[in-house]
Design a protein around this motif. Structure first.
Motif, PDB file in Angstrom:
ATOM      1  N   MET A 140       0.854  -1.176   0.000  1.00 39.62           N
ATOM      2  CA  MET A 140       0.000   0.000   0.000  1.00 39.62           C
ATOM      3  C   MET A 140       0.896   1.235   0.000  1.00 39.62           C
ATOM      4  O   MET A 140       1.822   1.331   0.788  1.00 39.62           O
ATOM      5  CB  MET A 140      -0.882  -0.031   1.254  1.00 39.62           C
ATOM      6  N   ASN A 141       0.593   2.181  -0.882  1.00 36.83           N
ATOM      7  CA  ASN A 141       1.419   3.386  -0.948  1.00 36.83           C
ATOM      8  C   ASN A 141       0.722   4.568  -0.264  1.00 36.83           C
ATOM      9  O   ASN A 141      -0.424   4.463   0.181  1.00 36.83           O
ATOM     10  CB  ASN A 141       1.796   3.715  -2.397  1.00 36.83           C
ATOM     11  N   THR A 142       1.406   5.678  -0.200  1.00 37.87           N
ATOM     12  CA  THR A 142       0.904   6.859   0.515  1.00 37.87           C
ATOM     13  C   THR A 142      -0.409   7.362  -0.081  1.00 37.87           C
ATOM     14  O   THR A 142      -1.313   7.761   0.651  1.00 37.87           O
ATOM     15  CB  THR A 142       1.964   7.981   0.515  1.00 37.87           C
ATOM     16  N   ASP A 143      -0.538   7.340  -1.406  1.00 37.96           N
ATOM     17  CA  ASP A 143      -1.780   7.809  -2.037  1.00 37.96           C
ATOM     18  C   ASP A 143      -2.963   6.925  -1.664  1.00 37.96           C
ATOM     19  O   ASP A 143      -4.069   7.420  -1.431  1.00 37.96           O
ATOM     20  CB  ASP A 143      -1.627   7.878  -3.556  1.00 37.96           C
ATOM     21  N   ILE A 168      -3.208   5.211   1.091  1.00 42.76           N
ATOM     22  CA  ILE A 168      -3.467   5.503   2.503  1.00 42.76           C
ATOM     23  C   ILE A 168      -4.259   6.805   2.626  1.00 42.76           C
ATOM     24  O   ILE A 168      -5.210   6.887   3.406  1.00 42.76           O
ATOM     25  CB  ILE A 168      -2.150   5.573   3.299  1.00 42.76           C
ATOM     26  N   LYS A 169      -3.896   7.825   1.827  1.00 46.52           N
ATOM     27  CA  LYS A 169      -4.634   9.089   1.843  1.00 46.52           C
ATOM     28  C   LYS A 169      -6.104   8.869   1.508  1.00 46.52           C
ATOM     29  O   LYS A 169      -6.982   9.454   2.133  1.00 46.52           O
ATOM     30  CB  LYS A 169      -4.038  10.081   0.840  1.00 46.52           C
ATOM     31  N   GLU A 172     -11.696   8.761   3.243  1.00 43.87           N
ATOM     32  CA  GLU A 172     -12.947   7.996   3.412  1.00 43.87           C
ATOM     33  C   GLU A 172     -13.399   8.025   4.872  1.00 43.87           C
ATOM     34  O   GLU A 172     -14.588   8.187   5.157  1.00 43.87           O
ATOM     35  CB  GLU A 172     -12.752   6.542   2.978  1.00 43.87           C
ATOM     36  N   GLN A 173     -12.459   7.861   5.784  1.00 39.33           N
ATOM     37  CA  GLN A 173     -12.807   7.841   7.203  1.00 39.33           C
ATOM     38  C   GLN A 173     -13.226   9.221   7.699  1.00 39.33           C
ATOM     39  O   GLN A 173     -14.146   9.338   8.510  1.00 39.33           O
ATOM     40  CB  GLN A 173     -11.651   7.286   8.038  1.00 39.33           C
ATOM     41  N   ILE A 174     -12.578  10.258   7.206  1.00 43.46           N
ATOM     42  CA  ILE A 174     -12.985  11.623   7.576  1.00 43.46           C
ATOM     43  C   ILE A 174     -14.417  11.873   7.115  1.00 43.46           C
ATOM     44  O   ILE A 174     -15.247  12.377   7.870  1.00 43.46           O
ATOM     45  CB  ILE A 174     -12.026  12.673   6.958  1.00 43.46           C
ATOM     46  N   LEU A 175     -14.721  11.489   5.881  1.00 40.82           N
ATOM     47  CA  LEU A 175     -16.065  11.705   5.332  1.00 40.82           C
ATOM     48  C   LEU A 175     -17.102  10.836   6.023  1.00 40.82           C
ATOM     49  O   LEU A 175     -18.277  11.218   6.124  1.00 40.82           O
ATOM     50  CB  LEU A 175     -16.066  11.455   3.825  1.00 40.82           C
ATOM     51  N   GLU A 176     -16.682   9.690   6.525  1.00 39.74           N
ATOM     52  CA  GLU A 176     -17.592   8.818   7.271  1.00 39.74           C
ATOM     53  C   GLU A 176     -17.971   9.452   8.610  1.00 39.74           C
ATOM     54  O   GLU A 176     -19.135   9.445   9.012  1.00 39.74           O
ATOM     55  CB  GLU A 176     -16.916   7.464   7.501  1.00 39.74           C
ATOM     56  N   VAL A 177     -16.982  10.017   9.282  1.00 37.15           N
ATOM     57  CA  VAL A 177     -17.202  10.633  10.594  1.00 37.15           C
ATOM     58  C   VAL A 177     -17.904  11.988  10.456  1.00 37.15           C
ATOM     59  O   VAL A 177     -18.739  12.344  11.281  1.00 37.15           O
ATOM     60  CB  VAL A 177     -15.862  10.783  11.352  1.00 37.15           C
ATOM     61  N   GLU A 200      -1.311  14.963   4.942  1.00 35.93           N
ATOM     62  CA  GLU A 200       0.011  14.544   4.477  1.00 35.93           C
ATOM     63  C   GLU A 200       0.791  13.857   5.599  1.00 35.93           C
ATOM     64  O   GLU A 200       1.343  12.765   5.420  1.00 35.93           O
ATOM     65  CB  GLU A 200       0.784  15.765   3.964  1.00 35.93           C
ATOM     66  N   ASN A 201       0.831  14.485   6.767  1.00 38.90           N
ATOM     67  CA  ASN A 201       1.557  13.910   7.903  1.00 38.90           C
ATOM     68  C   ASN A 201       0.947  12.581   8.342  1.00 38.90           C
ATOM     69  O   ASN A 201       1.662  11.634   8.659  1.00 38.90           O
ATOM     70  CB  ASN A 201       1.582  14.878   9.085  1.00 38.90           C
ATOM     71  N   MET A 202      -0.379  12.524   8.341  1.00 41.76           N
ATOM     72  CA  MET A 202      -1.066  11.309   8.756  1.00 41.76           C
ATOM     73  C   MET A 202      -0.760  10.162   7.787  1.00 41.76           C
ATOM     74  O   MET A 202      -0.474   9.041   8.213  1.00 41.76           O
ATOM     75  CB  MET A 202      -2.575  11.556   8.834  1.00 41.76           C
ATOM     76  N   ALA A 203      -0.795  10.447   6.498  1.00 44.18           N
ATOM     77  CA  ALA A 203      -0.519   9.417   5.497  1.00 44.18           C
ATOM     78  C   ALA A 203       0.902   8.880   5.649  1.00 44.18           C
ATOM     79  O   ALA A 203       1.126   7.670   5.597  1.00 44.18           O
ATOM     80  CB  ALA A 203      -0.736   9.972   4.085  1.00 44.18           C
ATOM     81  N   HIS A 204       1.864   9.779   5.875  1.00 47.36           N
ATOM     82  CA  HIS A 204       3.245   9.329   6.061  1.00 47.36           C
ATOM     83  C   HIS A 204       3.417   8.547   7.358  1.00 47.36           C
ATOM     84  O   HIS A 204       4.154   7.565   7.404  1.00 47.36           O
ATOM     85  CB  HIS A 204       4.212  10.515   6.005  1.00 47.36           C
ATOM     86  N   TYR A 205       2.729   8.973   8.397  1.00 44.20           N
ATOM     87  CA  TYR A 205       2.791   8.285   9.688  1.00 44.20           C
ATOM     88  C   TYR A 205       2.342   6.828   9.526  1.00 44.20           C
ATOM     89  O   TYR A 205       3.012   5.907   9.957  1.00 44.20           O
ATOM     90  CB  TYR A 205       1.915   9.018  10.705  1.00 44.20           C
ATOM     91  N   PHE A 206       1.192   6.646   8.876  1.00 46.65           N
ATOM     92  CA  PHE A 206       0.684   5.278   8.684  1.00 46.65           C
ATOM     93  C   PHE A 206       1.558   4.493   7.717  1.00 46.65           C
ATOM     94  O   PHE A 206       1.817   3.316   7.928  1.00 46.65           O
ATOM     95  CB  PHE A 206      -0.770   5.312   8.199  1.00 46.65           C
ATOM     96  N   ASP A 207       2.040   5.149   6.670  1.00 52.28           N
ATOM     97  CA  ASP A 207       2.897   4.476   5.680  1.00 52.28           C
ATOM     98  C   ASP A 207       4.153   3.914   6.340  1.00 52.28           C
ATOM     99  O   ASP A 207       4.574   2.795   6.050  1.00 52.28           O
ATOM    100  CB  ASP A 207       3.250   5.459   4.562  1.00 52.28           C
ATOM    101  N   GLU A 208       4.752   4.677   7.235  1.00 52.35           N
ATOM    102  CA  GLU A 208       5.977   4.245   7.921  1.00 52.35           C
ATOM    103  C   GLU A 208       5.743   3.063   8.856  1.00 52.35           C
ATOM    104  O   GLU A 208       6.664   2.325   9.170  1.00 52.35           O
ATOM    105  CB  GLU A 208       6.567   5.400   8.720  1.00 52.35           C
ATOM    106  N   ARG A 209       4.486   2.885   9.284  1.00 49.84           N
ATOM    107  CA  ARG A 209       4.195   1.852  10.277  1.00 49.84           C
ATOM    108  C   ARG A 209       3.496   0.619   9.718  1.00 49.84           C
ATOM    109  O   ARG A 209       3.240  -0.326  10.445  1.00 49.84           O
ATOM    110  CB  ARG A 209       3.389   2.480  11.414  1.00 49.84           C
TER     111      ARG A 209
END
Length: 80
Positions: A1-4, A6-7, A12-17, A70-79
């Protein structure tokens, strides 16, 4: 899975909430809570949903590292 990918999941989750938000309101580099006027409970719901989807838990100490899309996507990508 890449950063895009993950974004897309994060959006999707932001729009769900917060279904009143449109996708074009979400800016990669603006603070998610402030720019979208989300309270801390909604932000926590987003992080919880992402934990369930991606299997990555964000400890409270790291909330500052996931303040923008952007920061959130990189955070999850790294983990992943």
């Amino acid at each position: 899975m890449n950063t895009d990918e993950i974004k897309k999941i994060i959006i999707e989750q932001i729009l769900e909430v917060a279904p009143e938000i449109s996708e074009d309101e979400i800016d990669d580099n603006k603070n998610i809570q402030r720019s979208l006027e989300l309270d801390s409970f909604d932000f926590l719901k987003i992080l919880t949903a992402l934990n369930e989807k991606l299997g990555v838990e964000v400890p409270e100490a790291d909330y500052g590292k996931v303040d923008t899309l952007e920061n959130m996507a990189h955070y999850f990508d790294e983990r992943l």
